[in-house]
Design a protein around this motif. Structure first.
Motif, PDB file in Angstrom:
ATOM      1  N   VAL A  70       0.850  -1.187   0.000  1.00 56.97           N
ATOM      2  CA  VAL A  70       0.000   0.000   0.000  1.00 56.97           C
ATOM      3  C   VAL A  70       0.887   1.238   0.000  1.00 56.97           C
ATOM      4  O   VAL A  70       1.839   1.332   0.780  1.00 56.97           O
ATOM      5  N   LYS A  71       0.580   2.176  -0.897  1.00 62.08           N
ATOM      6  CA  LYS A  71       1.389   3.398  -0.941  1.00 62.08           C
ATOM      7  C   LYS A  71       1.022   4.325   0.214  1.00 62.08           C
ATOM      8  O   LYS A  71      -0.086   4.292   0.740  1.00 62.08           O
ATOM      9  N   ARG A  72       1.959   5.132   0.593  1.00 63.32           N
ATOM     10  CA  ARG A  72       1.752   6.088   1.678  1.00 63.32           C
ATOM     11  C   ARG A  72       0.670   7.081   1.270  1.00 63.32           C
ATOM     12  O   ARG A  72       0.608   7.524   0.123  1.00 63.32           O
ATOM     13  N   GLN A  73      -0.171   7.464   2.213  1.00 66.29           N
ATOM     14  CA  GLN A  73      -1.307   8.320   1.919  1.00 66.29           C
ATOM     15  C   GLN A  73      -1.185   9.739   2.471  1.00 66.29           C
ATOM     16  O   GLN A  73      -2.179  10.443   2.558  1.00 66.29           O
ATOM     17  N   CYS A  74       0.020  10.137   2.859  1.00 66.10           N
ATOM     18  CA  CYS A  74       0.184  11.510   3.327  1.00 66.10           C
ATOM     19  C   CYS A  74       1.529  12.066   2.849  1.00 66.10           C
ATOM     20  O   CYS A  74       2.471  11.336   2.605  1.00 66.10           O
ATOM     21  N   ILE A  75       1.553  13.377   2.727  1.00 67.88           N
ATOM     22  CA  ILE A  75       2.739  14.093   2.252  1.00 67.88           C
ATOM     23  C   ILE A  75       3.383  14.816   3.440  1.00 67.88           C
ATOM     24  O   ILE A  75       2.695  15.462   4.229  1.00 67.88           O
ATOM     25  N   TYR A  76       4.704  14.702   3.547  1.00 65.08           N
ATOM     26  CA  TYR A  76       5.472  15.347   4.606  1.00 65.08           C
ATOM     27  C   TYR A  76       6.363  16.432   4.005  1.00 65.08           C
ATOM     28  O   TYR A  76       6.628  16.438   2.790  1.00 65.08           O
ATOM     29  N   PRO A  77       6.871  17.345   4.834  1.00 64.00           N
ATOM     30  CA  PRO A  77       7.751  18.398   4.310  1.00 64.00           C
ATOM     31  C   PRO A  77       8.954  17.858   3.530  1.00 64.00           C
ATOM     32  O   PRO A  77       9.341  18.431   2.511  1.00 64.00           O
ATOM     33  N   LYS A  78       9.535  16.746   3.976  1.00 67.61           N
ATOM     34  CA  LYS A  78      10.689  16.169   3.261  1.00 67.61           C
ATOM     35  C   LYS A  78      10.312  15.744   1.839  1.00 67.61           C
ATOM     36  O   LYS A  78      11.140  15.785   0.929  1.00 67.61           O
ATOM     37  N   ASP A  79       9.069  15.307   1.647  1.00 72.58           N
ATOM     38  CA  ASP A  79       8.605  14.950   0.302  1.00 72.58           C
ATOM     39  C   ASP A  79       8.594  16.188  -0.584  1.00 72.58           C
ATOM     40  O   ASP A  79       9.009  16.134  -1.749  1.00 72.58           O
ATOM     41  N   ILE A  80       8.144  17.298  -0.045  1.00 71.82           N
ATOM     42  CA  ILE A  80       8.099  18.548  -0.805  1.00 71.82           C
ATOM     43  C   ILE A  80       9.514  19.019  -1.130  1.00 71.82           C
ATOM     44  O   ILE A  80       9.769  19.507  -2.231  1.00 71.82           O
ATOM     45  N   VAL A  81      10.444  18.813  -0.198  1.00 69.99           N
ATOM     46  CA  VAL A  81      11.853  19.146  -0.441  1.00 69.99           C
ATOM     47  C   VAL A  81      12.356  18.390  -1.662  1.00 69.99           C
ATOM     48  O   VAL A  81      12.957  18.973  -2.570  1.00 69.99           O
ATOM     49  N   TYR A  82      12.094  17.093  -1.709  1.00 68.48           N
ATOM     50  CA  TYR A  82      12.574  16.278  -2.817  1.00 68.48           C
ATOM     51  C   TYR A  82      11.880  16.660  -4.127  1.00 68.48           C
ATOM     52  O   TYR A  82      12.526  16.801  -5.162  1.00 68.48           O
ATOM     53  N   LEU A  83      10.575  16.826  -4.087  1.00 64.45           N
ATOM     54  CA  LEU A  83       9.808  17.062  -5.310  1.00 64.45           C
ATOM     55  C   LEU A  83      10.017  18.461  -5.894  1.00 64.45           C
ATOM     56  O   LEU A  83       9.912  18.638  -7.107  1.00 64.45           O
TER      57      LEU A  83
ATOM     58  N   PHE B  55      -3.685  15.470   7.866  1.00 62.33           N
ATOM     59  CA  PHE B  55      -2.664  15.237   6.847  1.00 62.33           C
ATOM     60  C   PHE B  55      -3.123  15.713   5.474  1.00 62.33           C
ATOM     61  O   PHE B  55      -4.310  15.871   5.228  1.00 62.33           O
ATOM     62  N   ILE B  56      -2.150  15.889   4.587  1.00 65.40           N
ATOM     63  CA  ILE B  56      -2.397  16.219   3.183  1.00 65.40           C
ATOM     64  C   ILE B  56      -2.154  14.965   2.363  1.00 65.40           C
ATOM     65  O   ILE B  56      -1.109  14.321   2.497  1.00 65.40           O
ATOM     66  N   SER B  57      -3.108  14.631   1.503  1.00 63.33           N
ATOM     67  CA  SER B  57      -2.973  13.442   0.667  1.00 63.33           C
ATOM     68  C   SER B  57      -2.175  13.774  -0.599  1.00 63.33           C
ATOM     69  O   SER B  57      -2.074  14.944  -0.991  1.00 63.33           O
ATOM     70  N   PRO B  58      -1.635  12.741  -1.237  1.00 61.05           N
ATOM     71  CA  PRO B  58      -0.935  12.979  -2.511  1.00 61.05           C
ATOM     72  C   PRO B  58      -1.835  13.640  -3.557  1.00 61.05           C
ATOM     73  O   PRO B  58      -1.372  14.501  -4.317  1.00 61.05           O
ATOM     74  N   ASP B  59      -3.112  13.279  -3.587  1.00 60.58           N
ATOM     75  CA  ASP B  59      -4.038  13.888  -4.550  1.00 60.58           C
ATOM     76  C   ASP B  59      -4.236  15.384  -4.286  1.00 60.58           C
ATOM     77  O   ASP B  59      -4.274  16.185  -5.218  1.00 60.58           O
ATOM     78  N   GLU B  60      -4.371  15.753  -3.017  1.00 54.04           N
ATOM     79  CA  GLU B  60      -4.516  17.163  -2.663  1.00 54.04           C
ATOM     80  C   GLU B  60      -3.248  17.930  -3.005  1.00 54.04           C
ATOM     81  O   GLU B  60      -3.303  19.047  -3.530  1.00 54.04           O
ATOM     82  N   PHE B  61      -2.094  17.329  -2.714  1.00 52.72           N
ATOM     83  CA  PHE B  61      -0.827  17.973  -3.043  1.00 52.72           C
ATOM     84  C   PHE B  61      -0.701  18.179  -4.552  1.00 52.72           C
ATOM     85  O   PHE B  61      -0.304  19.251  -5.010  1.00 52.72           O
ATOM     86  N   ALA B  62      -1.066  17.170  -5.326  1.00 53.46           N
ATOM     87  CA  ALA B  62      -0.991  17.263  -6.785  1.00 53.46           C
ATOM     88  C   ALA B  62      -1.911  18.366  -7.309  1.00 53.46           C
ATOM     89  O   ALA B  62      -1.518  19.162  -8.160  1.00 53.46           O
TER      90      ALA B  62
END
Length: 68
Positions: free
Chosen positions: A4-17, A43-50
Motif C-alpha cells: 500500500v502506498k503512503r497516503q500523506c505528504i510530509y515536508p521532506k517529500d516537498i523538499v525532494y519534489l 494530513f495532506i494526501s498525494p491527490d490534494e498535493f498534486a
C-alpha cells in the motif's frame, strides 16, 4: 502481497519534489491545509498535493513508491 502506498505528504517529500528547503516544505503544507480547510493535525494526501501544486500525480506516486 500488494504494498500500500503512503497516503500523506510530509515536508521532506516537498523538499525532494520541488528542490526547495524544508522550511519551505512546512510553509507549503500549511498553505495547502488552509486552502482545503483542514485543521493543524490533519494530513495532506498525494491527490490534494498534486491538485494544489500542479505536479502530476504520476510523478508523486512514482516518488512515494520509491521511498515507501
Amino acid at each position: 502481497m500488494s504494498k500500500v502506498k503512503r497516503q500523506c505528504i510530509y515536508p521532506k517529500d516537498i523538499v525532494y519534489l520541488t528542490g526547495k528547503s524544508e522550511r519551505y516544505g512546512r510553509s507549503f503544507l500549511n498553505k495547502i491545509k488552509k486552502h482545503f480547510g483542514k485543521e493543524h493535525h490533519q494530513f495532506i494526501s498525494p491527490d490534494e498535493f498534486a491538485e494544489y501544486s500542479g505536479i502530476k500525480i504520476d510523478v508523486i506516486d512514482k516518488y512515494l513508491k520509491g521511498v515507501s
